[in-house]
Design an enzyme around this catalytic site. Structure first.
Site, PDB file in Angstrom:
ATOM      1  N   ASP A  61      -8.103   3.701   1.511  1.00  0.00           N
ATOM      2  CA  ASP A  61      -7.129   3.868   2.590  1.00  0.00           C
ATOM      3  C   ASP A  61      -7.823   4.367   3.856  1.00  0.00           C
ATOM      4  O   ASP A  61      -8.260   5.522   3.920  1.00  0.00           O
ATOM      5  CB  ASP A  61      -6.047   4.858   2.157  1.00  0.00           C
ATOM      6  CG  ASP A  61      -4.868   4.877   3.109  1.00  0.00           C
ATOM      7  OD1 ASP A  61      -4.998   4.412   4.263  1.00  0.00           O
ATOM      8  OD2 ASP A  61      -3.799   5.367   2.698  1.00  0.00           O
TER       9      ASP A  61
ATOM     10  N   CYS B  58       0.861  -1.180   0.000  1.00  0.00           N
ATOM     11  CA  CYS B  58       0.000   0.000   0.000  1.00  0.00           C
ATOM     12  C   CYS B  58       0.900   1.233   0.000  1.00  0.00           C
ATOM     13  O   CYS B  58       2.067   1.156  -0.385  1.00  0.00           O
ATOM     14  CB  CYS B  58      -0.989  -0.009   1.174  1.00  0.00           C
ATOM     15  SG  CYS B  58      -0.279   0.195   2.816  1.00  0.00           S
TER      16      CYS B  58
ATOM     17  N   ASN C 102       2.327   1.490   4.399  1.00  0.00           N
ATOM     18  CA  ASN C 102       2.556   0.217   5.090  1.00  0.00           C
ATOM     19  C   ASN C 102       2.214   0.295   6.574  1.00  0.00           C
ATOM     20  O   ASN C 102       2.868  -0.305   7.405  1.00  0.00           O
ATOM     21  CB  ASN C 102       3.991  -0.271   4.866  1.00  0.00           C
ATOM     22  CG  ASN C 102       4.234  -1.728   5.264  1.00  0.00           C
ATOM     23  OD1 ASN C 102       5.321  -2.079   5.698  1.00  0.00           O
ATOM     24  ND2 ASN C 102       3.252  -2.568   5.113  1.00  0.00           N
TER      25      ASN C 102
ATOM     26  N   CYS D 171      -1.520   0.582   7.370  1.00  0.00           N
ATOM     27  CA  CYS D 171      -2.943   0.227   7.484  1.00  0.00           C
ATOM     28  C   CYS D 171      -3.293  -0.980   6.621  1.00  0.00           C
ATOM     29  O   CYS D 171      -3.457  -2.083   7.122  1.00  0.00           O
ATOM     30  CB  CYS D 171      -3.840   1.411   7.107  1.00  0.00           C
ATOM     31  SG  CYS D 171      -3.906   2.729   8.340  1.00  0.00           S
ATOM     32  N   ARG D 172      -3.414  -0.747   5.314  1.00  0.00           N
ATOM     33  CA  ARG D 172      -3.955  -1.784   4.430  1.00  0.00           C
ATOM     34  C   ARG D 172      -3.017  -2.964   4.232  1.00  0.00           C
ATOM     35  O   ARG D 172      -3.432  -4.116   4.387  1.00  0.00           O
ATOM     36  CB  ARG D 172      -4.323  -1.177   3.075  1.00  0.00           C
ATOM     37  CG  ARG D 172      -5.435  -0.151   3.167  1.00  0.00           C
ATOM     38  CD  ARG D 172      -5.651   0.556   1.859  1.00  0.00           C
ATOM     39  NE  ARG D 172      -4.501   1.409   1.547  1.00  0.00           N
ATOM     40  CZ  ARG D 172      -4.325   2.030   0.393  1.00  0.00           C
ATOM     41  NH1 ARG D 172      -5.210   1.885  -0.578  1.00  0.00           N
ATOM     42  NH2 ARG D 172      -3.268   2.804   0.199  1.00  0.00           N
ATOM     43  N   SER D 173      -1.769  -2.724   3.855  1.00  0.00           N
ATOM     44  CA  SER D 173      -0.904  -3.867   3.548  1.00  0.00           C
ATOM     45  C   SER D 173      -0.525  -4.696   4.778  1.00  0.00           C
ATOM     46  O   SER D 173      -0.494  -5.923   4.679  1.00  0.00           O
ATOM     47  CB  SER D 173       0.327  -3.452   2.732  1.00  0.00           C
ATOM     48  OG  SER D 173       1.089  -2.474   3.376  1.00  0.00           O
TER      49      SER D 173
END
Length: 150
Positions: A123, A8, A11, A13-15
């Site tokens: 995000d 993301c 690095n 939150c999402r990934s």
């Protein structure tokens, strides 16, 4: 053994959530994988995942606390069998670094959940909707898992 990298922007939150969710699902399915995550930007290198993201993930029994942000590098193309981007901007940033002759697949996370008709994981650092991000990551992880098991 499959080696998968989730990417993301920062690095945090999402990934890292995708790393934890997919690792958990793969473990339950007894699928041997190596997973990691990275960000296209360097703002958060060395930091733990964002607190509210960790809290939302913990409510679903995913532990993000041991993870630390790192930046995506050109070496990741040779270190992984599959690179999974959270949105189109991340995918473009990854592709800009692709070495000539490298054929490592880079796919969008939501391509593994075509039934959702969603193309990107928004995000939550900006949307503040951590549950939406986790919902999408879980559905796409199920799709990725099914593809790898096929």
């Amino acid at each position: 053994m499959h080696k998968i990298l989730f990417v993301c922007l920062g690095n945090i939150c999402r990934s890292p959530s995708a790393e934890a969710v997919f690792a958990t699902k793969a473990k339950h399915a007894r699928l041997s994988v190596i997973v990691d995550s990275a960000g296209t930007g360097d703002w958060h290198v060395g930091e733990a995942p964002y607190g509210p993201m960790q809290a939302a993930a913990k409510l679903r029994a995913y532990d993000l606390s041991p993870l630390r942000a790192r930046q995506f590098t050109v070496e990741d193309f040779s270190g992984f069998d599959l690179i999974v981007a959270m949105d189109e901007a991340n995918l473009r940033d990854i592709e800009r670094l692709r070495p000539t002759g490298n054929d490592t697949p880079v796919k969008l996370m939501m391509s593994y959940a075509p039934q959702t008709r969603v193309t990107a994981v928004p995000d939550p650092y900006y949307t503040r909707d951590f549950d939406e991000a986790l919902d999408l990551i879980e559905v796409a992880s199920d799709g990725l898992l099914a593809e790898l098991q096929a």
